[in-house]
Motif scaffolding. Structure first.
Motif, PDB file in Angstrom:
ATOM      1  N   ASP A 135      10.439   5.990   3.645  1.00  0.00           N
ATOM      2  CA  ASP A 135      11.294   5.397   2.602  1.00  0.00           C
ATOM      3  C   ASP A 135      12.039   4.192   3.194  1.00  0.00           C
ATOM      4  N   HIS A 140      11.898   0.262   2.074  1.00  0.00           N
ATOM      5  CA  HIS A 140      13.060  -0.593   1.742  1.00  0.00           C
ATOM      6  C   HIS A 140      12.999  -1.904   2.522  1.00  0.00           C
ATOM      7  N   HIS A 159       9.206   0.742  -5.503  1.00  0.00           N
ATOM      8  CA  HIS A 159      10.326   1.469  -6.101  1.00  0.00           C
ATOM      9  C   HIS A 159      10.307   1.386  -7.620  1.00  0.00           C
ATOM     10  N   HIS A 165      10.922  11.488  -2.504  1.00  0.00           N
ATOM     11  CA  HIS A 165      10.907  10.055  -2.813  1.00  0.00           C
ATOM     12  C   HIS A 165      10.133   9.263  -1.760  1.00  0.00           C
ATOM     13  N   CYS A 205       6.832   6.756  -2.157  1.00  0.00           N
ATOM     14  CA  CYS A 205       6.857   5.353  -1.725  1.00  0.00           C
ATOM     15  C   CYS A 205       5.740   5.068  -0.727  1.00  0.00           C
TER      16      CYS A 205
HETATM   17 ZN   LIG Z   1      13.645   4.349  -1.542  1.00  0.00          ZN
END
Ligand SMILES: [Zn+2]
Length: 378
Positions: free
Chosen positions: A191, A195, A260, A274, A278
């Motif tokens: 994750d 990002h 996202h 999550h 991703c």
């Molecule tokens: Zn995230």
């Protein structure tokens, strides 16, 4: 001329052992009674118990925060007359703690302030001061001004967003990663990587976020796989904690992209970590964005940044192949393993197009390109 604005907590303190500063920080805030919000695991919560002149009311949330959990936590903070909130845990606990702290200082219903599922009104005033201590290296929620909260009825995740959601203090202690299960290390680390990559190529990237994203990517590229395969040494803990923190600052200040954009509806419709969602989407999104930019926006700075990823992540090799291989090595399956079927693709594409993260994507993708992304990620 470049213009940008930075939003971040009033203080960010980083380093091994800094979690012990939570007591003095609460005393300095004048807190007497604190709501401690944790996740399923209350790992490391001893950091806050036993502080002189401070009583602690514990509230554990059993999973990703829902509207009901945030309402319950707010009612507890009010009835127990708490004057501060400590959010300790992964992204779920921190998002819940931030939302509870903000609401406890405001009138009105949570839905008055929620995006998508509510009225999206601005929060009128600051809530209780919140101190955040992340125990995973992934979401960067300790430095962002939104909380992701799910509405099980609407089968969607949406944000509560306000500058008042920023914690007054983020204590980022890499030692709190000790004892993290390897599956959580993998999904949260991926994750953070998502990002960093998405914000690096975002159309809203700025000089500040670009610098942080580069440093974060170098650290995660050298430490995530060895930390998963071998050992979570002190150096690797520090690398992963910095990568997560920088990823949070980047996403809060330059937005994200299609990964996202899809993760929002996917997370609302299927129960899946999550980070796993991703990671499953990341290679196909990178491939689609690079192809679309090469076809329709050859001069885009995002395209040259995609080229930079080769050096930052893959020692000059193919960064898409590197990302895909990393997800596989960390045991992340495709979306079909989470229960997503080919029949679901059109609905997912429709929902992803309106997700707020999609606005940061380096180029507007066609329905056909979005469809290909999900198909390739199954
Ligand atoms: Zn995230």
């Amino acid at each position: 001329m470049a213009t940008f604005e930075l939003a971040a907590p009033s203080r960010i303190v980083f380093g091994a052992g800094v979690s012990t500063q939570v007591g003095p920080a609460l005393i300095a805030l004048g807190a007497k009674r604190v709501l401690l919000v944790t996740g399923q695991s209350s790992r490391h919560s001893e950091a806050i118990h036993g502080i002189a002149n401070l009583s602690v009311v514990a509230y554990a949330i059993p999973g990703e925060p829902t509207l009901a959990m945030v309402n319950e936590g707010r009612a507890l903070a009010v009835s127990e007359q708490c004057d501060a909130v400590v959010a300790l845990g992964g992204g779920s606990a921190i998002d819940a703690g931030k939302a509870i702290a903000a609401l406890a200082g405001n009138q009105g219903d949570l839905l008055d302030y929620m995006e998508i599922v509510g009225k999206a009104q601005p929060l009128p005033r600051p809530g209780l001061p919140c101190i955040a201590l992340p125990t995973t290296a992934g979401t960067g929620a300790e430095v962002t001004k939104n909380s992701v909260i799910s509405s099980p009825e609407a089968k969607v995740k949406a944000s509560l967003r306000s500058p008042y959601l920023l914690p007054v203090l983020a204590l980022v202690d890499p030692d709190l990663l000790d004892g993290l299960p390897s599956s959580v290390l993998a999904t949260t680390g991926l994750d953070a990587l998502s990002h960093l990559i998405e914000s690096f190529v975002s159309i809203r990237a700025n000089a500040f976020t670009l610098a942080l994203a580069k440093e974060g990517m170098v650290r995660i590229a050298r430490s995530l796989h060895p930390a998963f395969d071998q050992r979570l040494t002190a150096e690797r803990r520090e690398d992963l904690a910095i990568a997560s923190l920088f990823g949070g600052l980047c996403l809060a200040n330059s937005g994200l992209g299609a990964v996202h954009g899809f993760a929002a509806p996917l997370g609302g419709m299927w129960k899946a970590p999550h980070g796993a969602v991703c990671a499953a989407l990341l290679p196909a999104v990178m491939r689609a964005n690079i192809a679309a930019l090469a076809k329709r926006s050859l001069q885009s700075p995002s395209l040259s940044r995609y080229r930079e990823l080769s050096d930052l992540l893959a020692h000059g090799g193919d960064s898409v192949a590197w990302t895909s291989a990393l997800a596989k090595a960390l045991g992340i399956p495709g979306l079909s393993a989470l229960g997503v079927r080919a029949d679901d693709v059109p609905l997912l594409v429709e929902k992803a197009k309106t997700a707020s993260s999609m606005r940061g994507n380096p180029i507007v993708l066609t329905d056909e390109e979005l469809t290909t992304i999900v198909r390739e990620s199954l």
